[in-house]
Design a protein around this motif. Structure first.
Motif, PDB file in Angstrom:
ATOM      1  N   THR A 433      34.552  31.708 -17.618  1.00  0.00           N
ATOM      2  CA  THR A 433      35.310  30.860 -18.555  1.00  0.00           C
ATOM      3  C   THR A 433      36.801  31.097 -18.417  1.00  0.00           C
ATOM      4  N   PHE A 434      37.188  32.371 -18.345  1.00  0.00           N
ATOM      5  CA  PHE A 434      38.609  32.683 -18.185  1.00  0.00           C
ATOM      6  C   PHE A 434      39.189  32.024 -16.933  1.00  0.00           C
ATOM      7  N   ASP A 435      38.412  32.104 -15.847  1.00  0.00           N
ATOM      8  CA  ASP A 435      38.937  31.593 -14.588  1.00  0.00           C
ATOM      9  C   ASP A 435      39.077  30.081 -14.574  1.00  0.00           C
ATOM     10  N   ASN A 436      38.375  29.388 -15.479  1.00  0.00           N
ATOM     11  CA  ASN A 436      38.413  27.928 -15.476  1.00  0.00           C
ATOM     12  C   ASN A 436      39.203  27.351 -16.649  1.00  0.00           C
ATOM     13  N   LEU A 437      39.903  28.192 -17.382  1.00  0.00           N
ATOM     14  CA  LEU A 437      40.743  27.696 -18.460  1.00  0.00           C
ATOM     15  C   LEU A 437      42.048  27.139 -17.899  1.00  0.00           C
ATOM     16  N   PHE A 438      42.599  26.131 -18.607  1.00  0.00           N
ATOM     17  CA  PHE A 438      43.908  25.610 -18.223  1.00  0.00           C
ATOM     18  C   PHE A 438      45.030  26.514 -18.709  1.00  0.00           C
ATOM     19  N   GLU A 439      44.723  27.387 -19.665  1.00  0.00           N
ATOM     20  CA  GLU A 439      45.698  28.327 -20.186  1.00  0.00           C
ATOM     21  C   GLU A 439      45.525  29.654 -19.465  1.00  0.00           C
ATOM     22  N   SER A 440      46.607  30.265 -19.070  1.00  0.00           N
ATOM     23  CA  SER A 440      46.533  31.540 -18.359  1.00  0.00           C
ATOM     24  C   SER A 440      46.431  32.673 -19.371  1.00  0.00           C
ATOM     25  N   LEU A 441      45.551  33.637 -19.075  1.00  0.00           N
ATOM     26  CA  LEU A 441      45.288  34.759 -19.976  1.00  0.00           C
ATOM     27  C   LEU A 441      45.373  36.059 -19.196  1.00  0.00           C
ATOM     28  N   ALA A 442      45.820  37.106 -19.901  1.00  0.00           N
ATOM     29  CA  ALA A 442      45.846  38.447 -19.323  1.00  0.00           C
ATOM     30  C   ALA A 442      45.652  39.449 -20.455  1.00  0.00           C
ATOM     31  N   VAL A 443      44.849  40.474 -20.211  1.00  0.00           N
ATOM     32  CA  VAL A 443      44.561  41.520 -21.201  1.00  0.00           C
ATOM     33  C   VAL A 443      45.162  42.823 -20.687  1.00  0.00           C
ATOM     34  N   PHE A 444      45.968  43.469 -21.544  1.00  0.00           N
ATOM     35  CA  PHE A 444      46.628  44.725 -21.206  1.00  0.00           C
ATOM     36  C   PHE A 444      46.043  45.846 -22.065  1.00  0.00           C
ATOM     37  N   ALA A 445      45.805  46.998 -21.420  1.00  0.00           N
ATOM     38  CA  ALA A 445      45.314  48.181 -22.134  1.00  0.00           C
ATOM     39  C   ALA A 445      46.463  48.816 -22.918  1.00  0.00           C
ATOM     40  N   PRO A 446      46.156  49.727 -23.878  1.00  0.00           N
ATOM     41  CA  PRO A 446      47.233  50.380 -24.649  1.00  0.00           C
ATOM     42  C   PRO A 446      48.229  51.140 -23.786  1.00  0.00           C
ATOM     43  N   ASP A 447      47.796  51.603 -22.599  1.00  0.00           N
ATOM     44  CA  ASP A 447      48.737  52.309 -21.728  1.00  0.00           C
ATOM     45  C   ASP A 447      49.585  51.372 -20.890  1.00  0.00           C
ATOM     46  N   GLY A 448      49.467  50.065 -21.123  1.00  0.00           N
ATOM     47  CA  GLY A 448      50.280  49.095 -20.416  1.00  0.00           C
ATOM     48  C   GLY A 448      49.712  48.640 -19.092  1.00  0.00           C
ATOM     49  N   ARG A 449      48.483  49.007 -18.769  1.00  0.00           N
ATOM     50  CA  ARG A 449      47.897  48.620 -17.486  1.00  0.00           C
ATOM     51  C   ARG A 449      47.155  47.293 -17.648  1.00  0.00           C
ATOM     52  N   LEU A 450      47.272  46.436 -16.647  1.00  0.00           N
ATOM     53  CA  LEU A 450      46.596  45.140 -16.652  1.00  0.00           C
ATOM     54  C   LEU A 450      45.100  45.353 -16.466  1.00  0.00           C
ATOM     55  N   ALA A 451      44.309  44.905 -17.424  1.00  0.00           N
ATOM     56  CA  ALA A 451      42.868  45.134 -17.377  1.00  0.00           C
ATOM     57  C   ALA A 451      42.089  43.892 -16.969  1.00  0.00           C
ATOM     58  N   LEU A 452      42.517  42.719 -17.404  1.00  0.00           N
ATOM     59  CA  LEU A 452      41.753  41.496 -17.152  1.00  0.00           C
ATOM     60  C   LEU A 452      42.735  40.334 -17.068  1.00  0.00           C
ATOM     61  N   TRP A 453      42.443  39.360 -16.187  1.00  0.00           N
ATOM     62  CA  TRP A 453      43.281  38.179 -16.030  1.00  0.00           C
ATOM     63  C   TRP A 453      42.449  37.057 -15.437  1.00  0.00           C
ATOM     64  N   ASN A 454      42.950  35.854 -15.536  1.00  0.00           N
ATOM     65  CA  ASN A 454      42.284  34.730 -14.913  1.00  0.00           C
ATOM     66  C   ASN A 454      43.156  34.173 -13.778  1.00  0.00           C
ATOM     67  N   ARG A 455      42.584  33.241 -13.049  1.00  0.00           N
ATOM     68  CA  ARG A 455      43.295  32.727 -11.875  1.00  0.00           C
ATOM     69  C   ARG A 455      44.533  31.928 -12.256  1.00  0.00           C
ATOM     70  N   ARG A 456      44.495  31.296 -13.436  1.00  0.00           N
ATOM     71  CA  ARG A 456      45.644  30.518 -13.854  1.00  0.00           C
ATOM     72  C   ARG A 456      46.855  31.418 -14.118  1.00  0.00           C
TER      73      ARG A 456
END
Length: 785
Positions: A433-456
């Protein structure tokens, strides 16, 4: 010859007499010798007896000379017996100066007064204790007033006496301590004589029975414990004495306390103490009984709680017997409740579980069961996962108990495993679902590291997948993003949004212009799991649309100003001609232009009626237009709502009568004050009442109710029993006039009365609701603060 014979006879007689005299003298001497030898033997025997006697004599003559055996000198620590009493002080030996003074004084007093004396002396450098008993000597022993002192060596007796005194003192101390301990003991204690009568009680006993003193309690024979089963406390004590063994029992007695008499549970013990009688004490176990009851209640509550748990619980005691099992355990392993009445052992329980096919399939079941039986002796918690033949998955926790028992917990994890599988599916679905959204999303951990993102997200910021697969931190990510911004300094706003979402747990947003002409809007949202979500939306098209809307908004502002000026002009242009028409008509009616005929008067009356009605419509139109434009002024003053409604109904009494209607006014008889514009409120309620009169057929009924709500709000209900309205008509009832779909003409829906009333009520902070059913009439409900 004759003379010679006579001489010879005389000589013979003389010789015979001499021989007899010699024989008598010899016998007398022999007798005296034997007597002397006997005296010597007696003297030696007496001397020896004196030497061996436990007491030695000391003769003190009036001139101070002393006589005594050598043994006495040894007792005094001297080498030889001195000649005078004063010589008994030999410096480092013999008697001390003080002791010699005491002895001298006692001897002088005895010699003068014949009074006996007693002294106890201890020579220097000696542990020997000497007891002196002095009296006046017999004249046959020593004439002239000598004193005879008998000296006794009672060193051993003194040591024995000292030991006995120490033991007696220690015994007295121990007895005093024991008596003090018994007296200070917080529990009642007592002692009985062989007849069972109280002879000693402590302070706690006196306080427990509420006595004045121990003597009064003993004298009154006040018992602490009442008779139980016909046996008094004294009789139970006699049984203990007869059986020569302690007797213990738990009874309930009335005990005097700080808050009055209380019924307490006591553990009373009677123990025989030989021929002295029977002793007893009572321990207050009321708190223990309460704790026992509380523990039983807690255990019952705990077992009731365990019965409502979803996990199966089985509790074994130290003898490996099942003492408790909750309902989920019985259901999980298909065990009937009656089977637990005999408290089956661990082996039988597992055999029963195996017979019901509720255990894992194992090759050597006895050995597997023995291994599980070792859980009783394990020092820590054991945990296992069981997979049953029917697909059930159990999590088994074995918790050894401090008393040597074992607590088994069986948790059915089947549903959790299914949920875990479903969760994995949901995670894959989320990724897709994330990869097919028109809105770009990214999830960051408390330490500032990128944990999850989509292709957009990668496409919007121009990031490559190899870089994102490393799960970079915020700093290197922002460094890459900065090179793609129109103004690289804007990347700091993006970093603040990410930090606010992950660390500060607050939402922030911002915008950024890219070098390629695109506009991105981003926002940081804190997630429940502690991470932060960064959402990025391409608003390039909306920015262009916003610019166009800004231009149109300026045009609308200008149009609103034109509308305001139009309303002001329209009010003047409408009211001026209408006022002139009304004024001329009133002049005609008054006969200023001459007397009018009946028909002319009817025309003038019709003109005045139309002018009045048209004036009201113009006022309604202007008020509605001003209200919708937000320029309608309101005055704030106290208004008595019930009186206002009564006046409106009184003004319409003639019209109601002509229409053949019945008006019913209900509600509280007290005043209902509100804050508002009396003229505007009067117009609003007039519109509602007029609509109800117009909508009600002849013979109908109109109900007006004025009440005060519990929280202070006023409530007015105007209802009728007219034909009512269908849902579509009811939905358009408050619309009034709207611009037609062609955009040029006015679409008149249900008149201006209800829309104007709604605007006026809402202008006072109130609310107007319409309720209607076809054939059931219509109700207008007005709520004012």
């Amino acid at each position: 010859m004759i003379l010679s014979q006579t001489a010879l006879a005389l000589i013979g007689l003389l010789l015979a007499a001499w021989t007899l005299a010699a024989a008598w003298a010899f016998l007398s001497a022999r007798r005296r010798e034997r007597r002397a030898e006997a005296s010597q033997r007696l003297t030696r025997r007496l001397s020896r007896m004196i030497d061996e006697a436990p007491a030695l004599p000391l003769l003190v003559r009036s001139d101070g000379r002393i006589e005594g055996p050598a043994r006495l000198a040894a007792w005094l620590g001297l080498d030889a017996m001195p000649g005078y009493l004063s010589e008994l002080d030999a410096g480092t030996k013999g008697l001390s100066e003080f002791q010699l003074g005491e002895l001298t004084t006692a001897v002088r007093r005895t010699q003068k007064t014949a009074a006996p004396f007693k002294l106890v002396l201890t020579p220097r450098g000696s542990r020997r204790s000497l007891a002196l008993r002095g009296h006046l000597a017999d004249p046959q022993v020593s004439p002239g007033g000598a004193a005879l002192v008998w000296v006794f060596d009672f060193s051993d007796s003194e040591a024995e006496l000292r030991r006995l005194r120490d033991e007696t003192s220690a015994a007295q101390s121990r007895f005093a301590a024991l008596a003090g301990l018994i007296e200070a003991a917080p529990l009642p204690m007592w002692s009985r004589d062989p007849d069972g009568r109280l002879q000693l009680v402590n302070t706690a006993y006196v306080a427990a029975v509420g006595g004045a003193s121990a003597e009064s309690v003993v004298e009154a024979q006040t018992e602490l414990v009442e008779p139980v089963d016909g046996l008094s406390a004294a009789q139970v004590a006699q049984q203990s004495r007869e059986q020569n063994m302690p007797l213990e029992r738990v009874v309930t007695a009335t005990v005097s306390g700080p808050q009055g008499n209380e019924r307490r549970s006591l553990r009373v013990t009677d123990l025989p103490i030989g021929s002295e009688g029977v002793a007893g004490y009572a321990v207050d176990i009321e708190e223990l009984e309460e704790q026992t009851r509380a523990f039983r209640a807690f255990r019952d509550a705990q077992r009731d709680m365990l019965d409502i748990l979803s996990a199966g619980i089985a509790q074994f005691d130290a003898a490996h017997r099942l003492v408790f099992a909750n309902q989920p355990f019985l259901r999980q392993f298909a065990i009937p409740p009656t089977w637990l009445l005999d408290a089956p052992p661990f082996d039988r329980v597992f055999d029963k579980m195996r017979d019901n096919s509720r255990l894992p399939e194992v090759r050597d079941f006895p050995e597997w069961r023995r291994e599980r039986q070792q859980w009783f002796h394990s020092g820590d918690t054991r945990e296992e996962a069981w997979s049953l033949s029917d697909g059930t998955h159990l999590r088994v926790v074995a918790q050894p108990m401090p008393d040597g028992g074992l607590l088994l917990i069986f948790e059915d994890r089947t549903e959790q495993l299914q949920l875990s599988a479903t969760r994995d599916t949901l995670l894959r679905t989320r990724t897709a679902t994330f990869d097919n959204l028109f809105e770009s999303l990214a999830v960051f951990a408390p330490d500032g590291r990128l944990a999850l993102w989509n292709r957009r997200f990668a496409a919007d910021w121009g990031l490559d997948d190899a870089f994102l697969d490393e799960h970079p931190k915020v700093e290197p990510l922002l460094a890459r993003v900065a090179s793609r911004l129109k103004r690289p300094a804007q990347v700091e706003a993006l970093g603040q949004v990410i930090r606010a979402a992950t660390l500060e747990r607050i939402e922030r947003s911002g915008r950024a212009a890219l070098a390629d002409g695109r506009f991105l809007e981003f926002a940081g949202v804190p997630l429940p799991d502690g991470n932060g979500l960064l959402t990025v939306l391409d608003i390039t098209d909306s920015q262009k649309a916003q610019a166009a809307l800004s231009e149109r908004n300026a045009a609308l502002v200008e149009a609103d100003a034109v509308k305001t000026r139009f309303i002001a002009n329209m009010a003047y242009e409408f009211r001026t001609p209408l006022t002139s028409i009304g004024g001329f008509a009133e002049m005609l009616e008054a006969g200023v232009a001459g007397e009018l005929g009946p028909q002319a008067r009817e025309y003038v009356a019709a003109i005045l009626s139309s002018v009045h009605r048209l004036g009201e419509q113009i006022e309604n139109v202007l008020d509605l237009a001003q209200s919708e434009a937000g320029t309608l002024p309101f005055q704030r003053e106290p208004v008595e709502l019930r009186s206002l409604i009564v006046d409106l109904l009184r003004q319409r009494r003639e019209r109601v009568g002509q229409a053949g209607l019945t008006v019913d006014l209900r509600g509280t008889a007290a005043t209902v004050p509100v804050e508002g514009d009396a003229r505007r409120l009067s117009r609003a309620f007039a519109q509602l009442i007029d609509n109800a009169i117009a909508a009600t057929p002849s013979g109908g009924r109109i109900l007006v109710e004025v009440t005060r709500r519990p929280r202070g709000a006023a409530r007015v209900v105007v209802s009728d029993n007219g034909p009512g309205m269908d849902p579509a008509t009811l939905a358009r009832a408050l619309d009034g006039m709207r611009v037609a779909p062609d955009g040029k003409t006015v679409d008149r829906r249900q008149g201006l009365g209800l829309p104007l009333a709604r605007q006026l009520v809402e202008g006072h902070g109130g609310k107007l609701e319409l309720l209607s059913e076809p054939g059931q009439g219509t109700a207008a409900i007005v709520t004012l603060p």
